[in-house]
Design a protein around this motif. Structure first.
Motif, PDB file in Angstrom:
ATOM      1  N   VAL A  18       0.840  -1.206   0.000  1.00  0.00           N
ATOM      2  CA  VAL A  18       0.000   0.000   0.000  1.00  0.00           C
ATOM      3  C   VAL A  18       0.874   1.256   0.000  1.00  0.00           C
ATOM      4  N   ASP A 137     -18.788   5.623   7.558  1.00  0.00           N
ATOM      5  CA  ASP A 137     -17.886   6.525   8.305  1.00  0.00           C
ATOM      6  C   ASP A 137     -16.986   7.278   7.330  1.00  0.00           C
ATOM      7  N   SER A 140     -14.521   7.263   2.129  1.00  0.00           N
ATOM      8  CA  SER A 140     -13.403   6.323   1.907  1.00  0.00           C
ATOM      9  C   SER A 140     -13.763   4.915   2.353  1.00  0.00           C
ATOM     10  N   LYS A 141     -14.420   4.818   3.500  1.00  0.00           N
ATOM     11  CA  LYS A 141     -14.786   3.504   4.015  1.00  0.00           C
ATOM     12  C   LYS A 141     -15.725   2.790   3.051  1.00  0.00           C
ATOM     13  N   MET A 144     -13.761   1.567   0.037  1.00  0.00           N
ATOM     14  CA  MET A 144     -12.981   0.379   0.391  1.00  0.00           C
ATOM     15  C   MET A 144     -13.888  -0.848   0.466  1.00  0.00           C
ATOM     16  N   ILE A 146     -16.669  -1.453  -1.147  1.00  0.00           N
ATOM     17  CA  ILE A 146     -17.101  -1.882  -2.485  1.00  0.00           C
ATOM     18  C   ILE A 146     -15.937  -2.541  -3.230  1.00  0.00           C
ATOM     19  N   ASN A 148     -13.437  -4.094  -1.938  1.00  0.00           N
ATOM     20  CA  ASN A 148     -13.205  -5.391  -1.290  1.00  0.00           C
ATOM     21  C   ASN A 148     -14.238  -6.426  -1.760  1.00  0.00           C
ATOM     22  N   THR A 149     -15.420  -5.968  -2.058  1.00  0.00           N
ATOM     23  CA  THR A 149     -16.485  -6.866  -2.528  1.00  0.00           C
ATOM     24  C   THR A 149     -16.215  -7.335  -3.953  1.00  0.00           C
ATOM     25  N   ILE A 150     -15.626  -6.451  -4.737  1.00  0.00           N
ATOM     26  CA  ILE A 150     -15.402  -6.746  -6.160  1.00  0.00           C
ATOM     27  C   ILE A 150     -14.151  -7.595  -6.378  1.00  0.00           C
ATOM     28  N   ILE A 151     -13.063  -7.245  -5.701  1.00  0.00           N
ATOM     29  CA  ILE A 151     -11.744  -7.799  -6.056  1.00  0.00           C
ATOM     30  C   ILE A 151     -11.552  -9.193  -5.482  1.00  0.00           C
ATOM     31  N   ALA A 170      -4.320   2.585  -3.163  1.00  0.00           N
ATOM     32  CA  ALA A 170      -4.042   1.967  -1.866  1.00  0.00           C
ATOM     33  C   ALA A 170      -5.008   0.817  -1.603  1.00  0.00           C
ATOM     34  N   LEU A 174      -4.264  -3.142  -1.160  1.00  0.00           N
ATOM     35  CA  LEU A 174      -4.618  -3.819   0.091  1.00  0.00           C
ATOM     36  C   LEU A 174      -5.458  -5.063  -0.183  1.00  0.00           C
ATOM     37  N   ILE A 317     -23.207  -7.119   1.029  1.00  0.00           N
ATOM     38  CA  ILE A 317     -22.590  -5.859   1.446  1.00  0.00           C
ATOM     39  C   ILE A 317     -23.112  -5.469   2.834  1.00  0.00           C
ATOM     40  N   VAL A 320     -21.365  -7.711   5.512  1.00  0.00           N
ATOM     41  CA  VAL A 320     -20.000  -7.293   5.861  1.00  0.00           C
ATOM     42  C   VAL A 320     -20.022  -5.971   6.633  1.00  0.00           C
TER      43      VAL A 320
ATOM     44  N   ASN B  12     -16.094 -11.447  -4.579  1.00  0.00           N
ATOM     45  CA  ASN B  12     -14.994 -11.968  -3.777  1.00  0.00           C
ATOM     46  C   ASN B  12     -15.533 -13.101  -2.889  1.00  0.00           C
ATOM     47  N   VAL B  15     -15.741 -12.591   0.854  1.00  0.00           N
ATOM     48  CA  VAL B  15     -16.908 -11.818   1.320  1.00  0.00           C
ATOM     49  C   VAL B  15     -18.091 -12.758   1.538  1.00  0.00           C
ATOM     50  N   LYS B 319       0.355   3.607   8.186  1.00  0.00           N
ATOM     51  CA  LYS B 319       0.129   3.890   6.767  1.00  0.00           C
ATOM     52  C   LYS B 319      -1.269   3.426   6.345  1.00  0.00           C
TER      53      LYS B 319
END
Lengths: 481, 481
Positions: A18, A137, A140-141, A144, A146, A148-151, A170, A174, A317, A320, B12, B15, B319
């Protein structure tokens, strides 16, 4: 002895990969200098209140009352709070599950999600479903979650503009995916050329990457451009043809500093295009209370809205999101207040308009001051900041400066930004943190320093820059290194 | 057409694997029933304010003032706020980077981290370094970040107690690691036997898993037991011998309902053991503002403290924390207030003590009422809730009930809990959501319903349970299914 679980050599390699320059080497050095007593102007991150922007009074009154609901029973409450703030506080408290101290539903409070849906409908002219809106929150959260759900792994790619806000690179690192860059054209005012997109996708596929999604940042960060309706149509058509989900980072939608290209949401354009695009393209749009004329970064409030996402995916979603229980509740109320602002006739309306207009008009003037300031400097060229809150000037570094950077073991723009920091206290982010074409250098600064300090800051920048350029000028016979 | 990026089949897999029963089938059904107008008692999640617990006044006064700092200039402020709340608000505002609307450092405000370090030192008798304390949006976010840092892939294992709070299983699934279970002994008051631990590690290694870390939850969730000092010593010796990082979930450290085993932190025990253990074992300890007598769940505030973690690893964690910019600032102030409470002589001290004692003493009574209530029911046995805020009775389901569950396509304890929900409105979580030995069934409920409602709730539970047991009694000649 074998390395321990939290020794550096044992760590998750994706964590190590990252990179996040917005709080990287420059920020860390600036923090050190600040500790040593030097005056630092933190323009590395879009953090308006840190540079003196005052919060809007009305939402703060409402949330203060929600934090201290016992004040609502105090006969003196009217001495400190206007009646409409009191009424709004009661409204939001009634929407909570037990005040600000209770977890909400993991998607956020249903009542606030309904207010967000109403806002989207008013903005775009198409209905929005609160069940497809999740509060987060900060934006950015949500981004991240979404991603994480895709990759699924490194053979999954995500198209990201270059230059980009490094949240995207980043998060993709991650989660172990592959970033597929598409270049914005600086000479075309940071415009997006669909032919470049096609090339990027073709190259990625040639390497065996499944390109799954495309990110747009509109208005642009760090580049400040506003996407036109026709450009958005092209993008949506492209996503449809190439079977890509579209992630629309629209956190700067209130930050517009010109009148030719007002903000238009990806969702509005998509809905206007009709089927099959309006029914098929999977779109997730992000928004926040951190930007606009609110700038409530520290509260950490955001939302994402999903379009054409099947219910089974929404359930995943939701599941999680539930693991971390709920987004913070005070920021959910800020979000409700942001999407549902005061109306003419409300007691606090005049003050609210005065304060919010004051912020936006000053930002517009600062965008102009900064662009003009950069363009008056030697070897610096800068597109106008049409929107968002950044200026991203190109710094044309002479070969001698590049050599000096190499000798110092630094990337050339990092070298320049460090010298700028040491000389002036201005803490910027080198363009290499956002991505740029080879051999071209930039820096990013926010346009957020107080308006009255802006002339002095730009003078100080100019003085530093012009001395730097002179020092490394090829035609000068000496170097003062 | 190929599946789209956000169609279920494309997601993923990690998930999809996540399970989180605390907001699973039971919670979703309870939410539906609530929408239909049924009165639901949500005991599925430790959310005290949702069940009527009042917030402590003083911290709410302070944070309300921080949200509305302009009140500090109002001559009437003293009519609504006591002087010590005003002073504290000024203290915390001075520690921010621009009030609550500015991002803080990604680790949290240095001033609050210092207050946390001082608290730890007072609690444990050993100094703590603020640079090794990170503030987070609730403890869960911290746990997730640390697990994400540790886990490289499915051959990395983490020892987790069974039964466990499913944050751990969920996060390990999400990050693609392997959960290595160790069983707590119900007949030994949910005690932890180090021989079981050894067996678990040996079995995991046999399968090719590198066991990297061990989780303890003290006081236990869902099991409520408090670990003794000698048990903690054994655990630390074990972690040292087996080269495991220890993750100490100590979020319930203020929630203790007996006097024989007061809370003692893993860090205090470790430091007391001296080298090599005190210098070698890598420990991360978690805490929160959501529990204790605060119960400020909706604010989302927590911290983690790292011991024996090398600086390069701390840099990596910093980081990654930076990518989402900063934890929410209001909850950082709650954390400061929690670790730095009022002292005798402070204007608000008496009220603060009255309120906090009131909560804790009532929780202690409720823990007893609930345990006794469960133990008076047919086929239900329940260990006393020594700490935390849950009761975890074993429900001895007759074979006929297990068959009926099978016919209904449900796990037996899910079947029982759904029937309980439909009959009484009590929303619990089936033991299978936490893990349990094969053929043994439980449910988890919080001890949080209002004290005055507790007798009625326990009566209603007992009536349901005894009818259920009668209905499925092997000796009864009929079934009313």
């Amino acid at each position: 002895m074998a390395p321990r679980a939290l020794d550096y050599e044992s760590l998750n390699e994706n964590v190590k990969k990252v990179q996040y320059a917005v709080r990287g080497e420059l920020y860390l050095r600036a923090s050190e200098l600040q500790k040593e007593g030097k005056k630092i102007i933190f323009t590395n991150v879009g953090n308006p209140h840190a540079l003196g922007q005052k919060p809007l009074s009305f939402p703060r009154q409402v949330v203060a009352l929600c934090q201290a609901p016992f004040l609502l029973d105090d006969p003196n409450v009217g001495l400190l709070f206007p009646a409409d703030a009191i009424a709004k506080a009661k409204h939001y408290l009634a929407l909570t599950a037990g005040g600000l101290g209770a977890y909400s539903d993991s998607r956020g409070m249903p009542g606030v999600r309904k207010e967000v849906a109403d806002f989207i409908e008013r903005r775009d002219g198409y209905p929005s479903d609160p069940e497809l809106i999740f509060l987060t929150d900060g934006a950015s959260k949500g981004v991240m979650q979404i991603l994480n759900t895709i990759i699924r792994g490194e053979s999954d790619g995500v198209l990201v503009p270059v230059p980009q806000y490094p949240l995207y690179s980043a998060a993709i690192s991650l989660f172990g995916g592959s970033l597929v860059p598409y270049y914005l054209e600086e000479t075309e005012n940071w415009g997006l050329d669909v032919n470049n997109l096609r090339q990027s996708v073709a190259q990625a596929r040639y390497k065996g990457i499944t390109v799954k999604a495309m990110v747009i940042i509109n208005p642009g960060n760090p580049t400040g451009q506003c996407l036109s309706e026709s450009n958005l149509r092209e993008i949506l058509r492209f996503c449809y043809q190439e079977n890509l989900a579209l992630l629309g980072d629209e956190v700067y939608q209130q930050n517009i500093y010109q009148d030719e290209r007002p903000f238009i949401s990806a969702r509005k354009v998509m809905m206007g295009m009709g089927p099959p695009i309006s029914k098929e393209v999977q779109l997730v749009s992000f928004h926040t209370v951190s930007k606009g004329y609110w700038g409530e970064c520290g509260q950490r409030g955001g939302y994402f809205e999903m379009t054409n996402i099947p219910p089974k995916t929404v359930d995943e979603i939701y599941k999680v999101a539930s693991v971390s229980l709920s987004p913070n509740v005070p920021a959910q109320i800020f979000m409700g207040l942001m999407v549902n602002p005061l109306k003419p006739g409300d007691i606090s309306y005049e003050q609210f308009i005065r304060e919010s207009k004051g912020v936006l008009e000053s930002l517009r003037r600062r965008a102009r001051m900064m662009t003009d300031g950069f363009n008056s400097c030697k070897n610096v060229i800068c597109n106008f900041t049409e929107g968002a809150m950044y200026s991203f000037p190109q710094i044309q570094l002479p070969p001698k400066a590049i050599e000096a950077a190499k000798r110092a073991g630094k990337v050339p723009d990092v070298f320049y930004c460090l010298k700028l920091l040491e000389a002036t206290g201005i803490s910027t982010v080198p363009g290499s943190g956002f991505g740029q074409k080879d051999g071209v250098f930039h820096l990013r600064t926010t346009i957020l320093p107080a308006e009255e300090e802006m002339p002095e800051i730009m003078d100080s920048f100019k003085k530093f820059n012009n001395e730097f350029m002179e020092q490394y000028d090829d035609r000068s016979g000496y170097s003062r290194m």
